[in-house]
Scaffold this active site. Structure first.
Site, short mmCIF file in Angstrom:
data_model
loop_
_atom_site.label_atom_id
_atom_site.label_comp_id
_atom_site.label_asym_id
_atom_site.label_seq_id
_atom_site.Cartn_x
_atom_site.Cartn_y
_atom_site.Cartn_z
N CYS A 95 -7.15 -21.33 7.77
CA CYS A 95 -7.86 -21.14 9.03
C CYS A 95 -9.36 -21.27 8.87
O CYS A 95 -10.11 -20.31 8.98
CB CYS A 95 -7.47 -19.79 9.62
SG CYS A 95 -5.81 -19.89 10.27
N GLU A 96 -9.79 -22.46 8.50
CA GLU A 96 -11.23 -22.76 8.42
C GLU A 96 -11.44 -24.22 8.76
O GLU A 96 -10.70 -25.09 8.27
CB GLU A 96 -11.76 -22.51 7.00
CG GLU A 96 -11.90 -21.04 6.69
CD GLU A 96 -12.99 -20.74 5.64
OE1 GLU A 96 -13.97 -21.50 5.53
OE2 GLU A 96 -12.82 -19.72 4.97
#
Ligand code: LLP
Length: 426
Positions: A356-357
């Site tokens: 999640c980046e």
């Protein structure tokens, strides 16, 4: 393709083969994400490195494999069998090497910001300690350590590396003060202190940076060797110390990209020994990491989704920078091949991970042959600083590792290889 190499990476029927095995089959058999290492390639790299140096050498050549690049136990064992020495940077690496049977006197421990506790852990072993601060020396004295030592020195001129984060010599890199080593101008003081404290000084060491490839970069490294040799001569004349070894560190690069050349190994070796003529030592040591293992390792990942977002093709895979951080940390280029369709029609895609980046990108705006969900992608030249820098970010599991060695595969599921086993591939 520029990366094809017989017996290592080949294309057969539009599919990728690693060490004569279909990458797609390997992915099915062992699961993904997985690091696949070709043991034969590691041995070839090591032999090429050692033999070329030996060809020009007028003294013993010691190749201390830099195990931080890849501490897979099988690879370490085969390198040990070939006669490798070890460059270790933590007590954990020292212990692993000793557990695998490396002789203690073949391990050089080059730590950074070492604690009393770090030193206590290695105290029982007759390894050599490469000192990079006065603090380290004083701690060793406090702990009554009797290990032979060498000094890691800074040549006082800029080091060489593919990214400022991997340049380890000079005052600063990209505005960041460098933490390693003892400045060459302070070496006399350091030696006097070490003699007063009763230490036996066996060598001088430098490591000026990682992944230099072009001749001009090798030349920059050679300048630092000249400085080291000059200093070693002074050490002999001023202190009467006959050094057992000079250690020139690691750093030789590899070809990651089509427009790069191979490392000029002959040039490196011949020039080093020309410079070394001026100083007598029993041995010269080298600490290659990347050169030995980088191109022998491939990270296989599976395409989990393909989506089009504002006209960009986004190819999502079941891995991320938790498994290979080099593209994100250093903006490093890794060639990516679609194993199911190596030579198909090309399209521009963005290969991203599952973390999640936003920055979790293996390759942006990269041309690759058409990709579909379920395809296996091979991220090449991932054998060095791949698995060894992986993490459990997002609570994802670590990647798997398998070593292909002829007709056998060696599977290692945990870092410390508690549940290792062989499977037959035939
Ligand atoms: N010796 C010392 C003291 C080192 O610090 C290193 C690497 C080596 C030898 C081996 O260097 P090599 O031959 O592999 O260039 N994570 C970065 C590379 C960091 C290198 C750290 N020190 C990367 O992925 O490019």
């Amino acid at each position: 393709m520029w990366w094809e190499s017989k017996g290592h990476l080949e294309i057969k029927n539009n599919e990728l083969y690693i060490a004569n095995y279909s990458a797609v089959d390997l992915a099915k058999r062992f699961g993904t994400p997985i690091y696949v290492y070709n043991a034969r390639r590691v041995i070839d790299n090591y032999q090429r490195f050692y033999n070329t140096l030996k060809k020009y050498a007028d003294r013993e050549v010691r190749v201390h494999y830099s195990m931080k690049a890849n501490s897979n136990t099988y690879l370490l064992k085969i390198l040990k069998e070939k006669g490798c020495w070890i460059d270790a940077v933590s007590p954990e690496e020292v212990l692993l090497a000793i557990n695998l049977g490396f002789e203690e006197n073949k391990i050089l421990f080059t730590g950074s910001s070492l604690s009393h506790d770090d030193l206590l852990q290695v105290k029982p072993f007759k390894i050599r300690i490469n000192v990079d601060s006065y603090s380290c020396l004083l701690k060793m004295k406090e702990l009554d350590m009797k290990n032979e030592i060498s000094f890691r020195i800074d040549p006082g001129i800029k080091g060489v590396g593919h990214n400022w984060k991997t340049i380890t010599a000079g005052i600063e890199a990209h505005g960041h003060p460098i933490k390693f080593s003892i400045p060459i101008e302070e070496l006399d003081f350091a030696i006097r202190l070490a003699i007063d404290l009763g230490f036996d000084i066996k060598g001088l060491h430098e490591h000026v940076g990682s992944n230099w490839l072009r001749k001009e970069e090798v030349d920059e490294f050679l300048e630092t060797v000249k400085i080291l040799v000059k200093k070693a001569k002074e050490v002999k004349s001023k202190f009467g110390i006959n050094l057992d070894f000079l250690d020139l560190g690691g750093g030789p690069g590899i070809r990651y990209k089509e427009d790069q050349n191979e490392f000029p190994l002959e040039y490196y070796a011949s020039n080093i020994f020309e410079i070394l003529k001026d100083i007598e030592t029993n041995a010269v040591s080298f600490e290659p990491g990347r050169y030995i293992v980088a191109d022998a390792g491939i990270l296989l990942v599976k395409v989990t989704e393909v989506k089009i977002r504002y006209g960009h093709i986004i190819v999502g895979v079941n891995s991320g920078f938790n498994h290979l951080i080099r593209p994100v940390l250093y903006n490093s280029y890794h060639e990516i091949v679609n194993c199911n369709n190596v030579e198909g029609e090309m399209e521009e895609v963005n290969i991203v991970g599952n973390l999640c980046e936003t920055g979790d990108i293996f390759a942006a705006k990269r041309k690759i042959s058409k990709v579909r969900e379920g395809d296996i992608l091979a991220i090449l030249c991932a054998g060095a600083y791949g698995y060894s820098m992986s993490s459990r970010y997002n609570s994802r599991a670590l990647p798997k590792e398998v070593v292909l060695d002829g007709e056998r595969a060696y599977v290692c599921k945990e870092f410390y290889a508690k549940n290792e086993f062989y499977v037959s591939l035939t």
